[in-house]
Design a protein around this motif. Structure first.
Motif, PDB file in Angstrom:
ATOM      1  N   MET A  78       0.715  -1.247   0.009  1.00 36.28           N
ATOM      2  CA  MET A  78      -0.044   0.072  -0.024  1.00 36.28           C
ATOM      3  C   MET A  78       0.888   1.345  -0.028  1.00 36.28           C
ATOM      4  O   MET A  78       2.147   1.108   0.705  1.00 36.28           O
ATOM      5  CB  MET A  78      -0.927   0.010   1.325  1.00 36.28           C
ATOM      6  CG  MET A  78      -1.788  -1.042   1.265  1.00 36.28           C
ATOM      7  SD  MET A  78      -2.839  -0.956   2.674  1.00 36.28           S
ATOM      8  CE  MET A  78      -1.979  -1.516   4.062  1.00 36.28           C
ATOM      9  N   PRO A  79       0.408   2.357  -0.467  1.00 41.38           N
ATOM     10  CA  PRO A  79       1.370   3.569  -0.711  1.00 41.38           C
ATOM     11  C   PRO A  79       1.110   4.032   0.745  1.00 41.38           C
ATOM     12  O   PRO A  79       0.184   4.263   1.681  1.00 41.38           O
ATOM     13  CB  PRO A  79       0.611   4.526  -1.721  1.00 41.38           C
ATOM     14  CG  PRO A  79      -0.877   3.954  -1.599  1.00 41.38           C
ATOM     15  CD  PRO A  79      -0.850   2.680  -1.424  1.00 41.38           C
ATOM     16  N   LEU A  80       2.567   4.593   1.334  1.00 41.81           N
ATOM     17  CA  LEU A  80       2.599   5.446   2.440  1.00 41.81           C
ATOM     18  C   LEU A  80       3.678   6.256   2.336  1.00 41.81           C
ATOM     19  O   LEU A  80       4.986   5.719   2.177  1.00 41.81           O
ATOM     20  CB  LEU A  80       3.028   4.347   3.587  1.00 41.81           C
ATOM     21  CG  LEU A  80       3.029   5.136   4.879  1.00 41.81           C
ATOM     22  CD1 LEU A  80       1.710   5.401   5.537  1.00 41.81           C
ATOM     23  CD2 LEU A  80       3.738   4.077   5.903  1.00 41.81           C
ATOM     24  N   PRO A  81       3.380   7.574   2.150  1.00 42.35           N
ATOM     25  CA  PRO A  81       4.648   8.654   2.103  1.00 42.35           C
ATOM     26  C   PRO A  81       5.576   8.471   3.257  1.00 42.35           C
ATOM     27  O   PRO A  81       5.047   8.300   4.329  1.00 42.35           O
ATOM     28  CB  PRO A  81       3.530   9.896   2.298  1.00 42.35           C
ATOM     29  CG  PRO A  81       2.061   9.362   1.833  1.00 42.35           C
ATOM     30  CD  PRO A  81       2.240   8.303   2.351  1.00 42.35           C
ATOM     31  N   LYS A  82       6.770   8.746   2.854  1.00 40.24           N
ATOM     32  CA  LYS A  82       7.937   8.706   3.857  1.00 40.24           C
ATOM     33  C   LYS A  82       7.702   9.545   5.166  1.00 40.24           C
ATOM     34  O   LYS A  82       7.878   9.227   6.247  1.00 40.24           O
ATOM     35  CB  LYS A  82       9.043   8.957   3.387  1.00 40.24           C
ATOM     36  CG  LYS A  82       9.694   8.000   2.410  1.00 40.24           C
ATOM     37  CD  LYS A  82      11.149   8.557   1.804  1.00 40.24           C
ATOM     38  CE  LYS A  82      11.572   7.609   0.850  1.00 40.24           C
ATOM     39  NZ  LYS A  82      12.866   7.843   0.317  1.00 40.24           N
ATOM     40  N   ASN A 130       1.123   2.949  14.741  1.00 41.06           N
ATOM     41  CA  ASN A 130       1.154   1.981  13.533  1.00 41.06           C
ATOM     42  C   ASN A 130      -0.443   2.086  12.970  1.00 41.06           C
ATOM     43  O   ASN A 130      -0.429   1.744  11.780  1.00 41.06           O
ATOM     44  CB  ASN A 130       1.723   0.910  13.772  1.00 41.06           C
ATOM     45  CG  ASN A 130       3.162   1.093  14.163  1.00 41.06           C
ATOM     46  OD1 ASN A 130       3.824   2.074  13.800  1.00 41.06           O
ATOM     47  ND2 ASN A 130       3.649   0.306  14.818  1.00 41.06           N
ATOM     48  N   THR A 131      -1.299   1.805  13.780  1.00 40.77           N
ATOM     49  CA  THR A 131      -2.663   1.545  13.201  1.00 40.77           C
ATOM     50  C   THR A 131      -3.259   2.710  12.513  1.00 40.77           C
ATOM     51  O   THR A 131      -3.694   2.624  11.418  1.00 40.77           O
ATOM     52  CB  THR A 131      -3.827   1.519  14.362  1.00 40.77           C
ATOM     53  OG1 THR A 131      -3.277   0.221  15.282  1.00 40.77           O
ATOM     54  CG2 THR A 131      -5.209   1.150  13.724  1.00 40.77           C
ATOM     55  N   ALA A 132      -3.125   3.905  12.879  1.00 44.67           N
ATOM     56  CA  ALA A 132      -3.215   5.202  12.266  1.00 44.67           C
ATOM     57  C   ALA A 132      -2.538   5.071  10.997  1.00 44.67           C
ATOM     58  O   ALA A 132      -3.004   5.559   9.825  1.00 44.67           O
ATOM     59  CB  ALA A 132      -2.917   6.673  12.928  1.00 44.67           C
ATOM     60  N   LYS A 133      -1.363   4.910  10.958  1.00 45.84           N
ATOM     61  CA  LYS A 133      -0.595   4.853   9.505  1.00 45.84           C
ATOM     62  C   LYS A 133      -0.976   3.776   8.423  1.00 45.84           C
ATOM     63  O   LYS A 133      -1.111   3.979   7.416  1.00 45.84           O
ATOM     64  CB  LYS A 133       0.839   4.439   9.811  1.00 45.84           C
ATOM     65  CG  LYS A 133       1.691   5.838  10.613  1.00 45.84           C
ATOM     66  CD  LYS A 133       2.994   5.082  11.045  1.00 45.84           C
ATOM     67  CE  LYS A 133       3.746   6.320  11.836  1.00 45.84           C
ATOM     68  NZ  LYS A 133       5.001   5.900  12.440  1.00 45.84           N
ATOM     69  N   VAL A 134      -1.530   2.533   9.064  1.00 39.33           N
ATOM     70  CA  VAL A 134      -2.005   1.598   8.138  1.00 39.33           C
ATOM     71  C   VAL A 134      -3.539   2.198   7.707  1.00 39.33           C
ATOM     72  O   VAL A 134      -3.715   1.928   6.510  1.00 39.33           O
ATOM     73  CB  VAL A 134      -2.253   0.127   8.868  1.00 39.33           C
ATOM     74  CG1 VAL A 134      -3.210  -0.838   8.128  1.00 39.33           C
ATOM     75  CG2 VAL A 134      -0.692  -0.396   9.090  1.00 39.33           C
ATOM     76  N   MET A 135      -4.189   2.649   8.427  1.00 34.78           N
ATOM     77  CA  MET A 135      -5.521   3.052   8.166  1.00 34.78           C
ATOM     78  C   MET A 135      -5.314   4.336   6.927  1.00 34.78           C
ATOM     79  O   MET A 135      -5.937   4.373   6.207  1.00 34.78           O
ATOM     80  CB  MET A 135      -6.306   3.897   9.387  1.00 34.78           C
ATOM     81  CG  MET A 135      -6.969   2.721  10.268  1.00 34.78           C
ATOM     82  SD  MET A 135      -7.836   1.333   9.441  1.00 34.78           S
ATOM     83  CE  MET A 135      -9.173   1.987   8.475  1.00 34.78           C
ATOM     84  N   LEU A 177      -6.744   4.139   3.255  1.00 38.50           N
ATOM     85  CA  LEU A 177      -7.646   5.260   2.600  1.00 38.50           C
ATOM     86  C   LEU A 177      -7.210   5.930   1.397  1.00 38.50           C
ATOM     87  O   LEU A 177      -7.698   5.859   0.339  1.00 38.50           O
ATOM     88  CB  LEU A 177      -7.850   6.299   3.460  1.00 38.50           C
ATOM     89  CG  LEU A 177      -8.809   5.744   4.722  1.00 38.50           C
ATOM     90  CD1 LEU A 177      -8.625   6.864   5.849  1.00 38.50           C
ATOM     91  CD2 LEU A 177     -10.310   5.742   4.397  1.00 38.50           C
ATOM     92  N   LEU A 178      -5.806   5.806   1.234  1.00 38.62           N
ATOM     93  CA  LEU A 178      -4.892   6.380   0.288  1.00 38.62           C
ATOM     94  C   LEU A 178      -5.086   5.368  -1.079  1.00 38.62           C
ATOM     95  O   LEU A 178      -5.305   5.739  -2.194  1.00 38.62           O
ATOM     96  CB  LEU A 178      -3.543   6.910   0.424  1.00 38.62           C
ATOM     97  CG  LEU A 178      -2.669   7.323  -0.608  1.00 38.62           C
ATOM     98  CD1 LEU A 178      -3.364   8.761  -1.031  1.00 38.62           C
ATOM     99  CD2 LEU A 178      -1.337   7.478  -0.157  1.00 38.62           C
ATOM    100  N   ASP A 179      -4.934   4.177  -0.515  1.00 36.52           N
ATOM    101  CA  ASP A 179      -4.897   3.044  -1.700  1.00 36.52           C
ATOM    102  C   ASP A 179      -6.452   3.079  -2.362  1.00 36.52           C
ATOM    103  O   ASP A 179      -6.576   3.135  -3.477  1.00 36.52           O
ATOM    104  CB  ASP A 179      -4.466   1.739  -1.056  1.00 36.52           C
ATOM    105  CG  ASP A 179      -4.641   0.891  -1.938  1.00 36.52           C
ATOM    106  OD1 ASP A 179      -3.813   0.629  -3.049  1.00 36.52           O
ATOM    107  OD2 ASP A 179      -5.377  -0.140  -1.837  1.00 36.52           O
TER     108      ASP A 179
END
Length: 50
Positions: free
Chosen positions: A16-20, A29-34, A38-40
């Motif tokens: 999944m995309p996650l900006p650096k 970490n849950t917030a980052k995954v969510m 959403l971005l995906d």
């Protein structure tokens, strides 16, 4: 109203995309995954709809 919650057994796509910048934020970490989920979803709907 149907609600889905993320639990330990929730299947996730292989990547999944996650900006650096998200890696350095003081959020869980849950917030980052969510955020990544959403971005995906947004990118999938935006780029792959006819």
């Amino acid at each position: 109203m149907n609600c889905e919650f993320m639990i330990a057994s929730t299947p996730l796509p292989p990547c999944m995309p996650l900006p650096k910048a998200m890696l350095r934020l003081p959020v869980s970490n849950t917030a980052k995954v969510m955020y990544a989920r959403l971005l995906d979803e947004i990118l999938t709907r935006c780029c792959f709809t006819d």
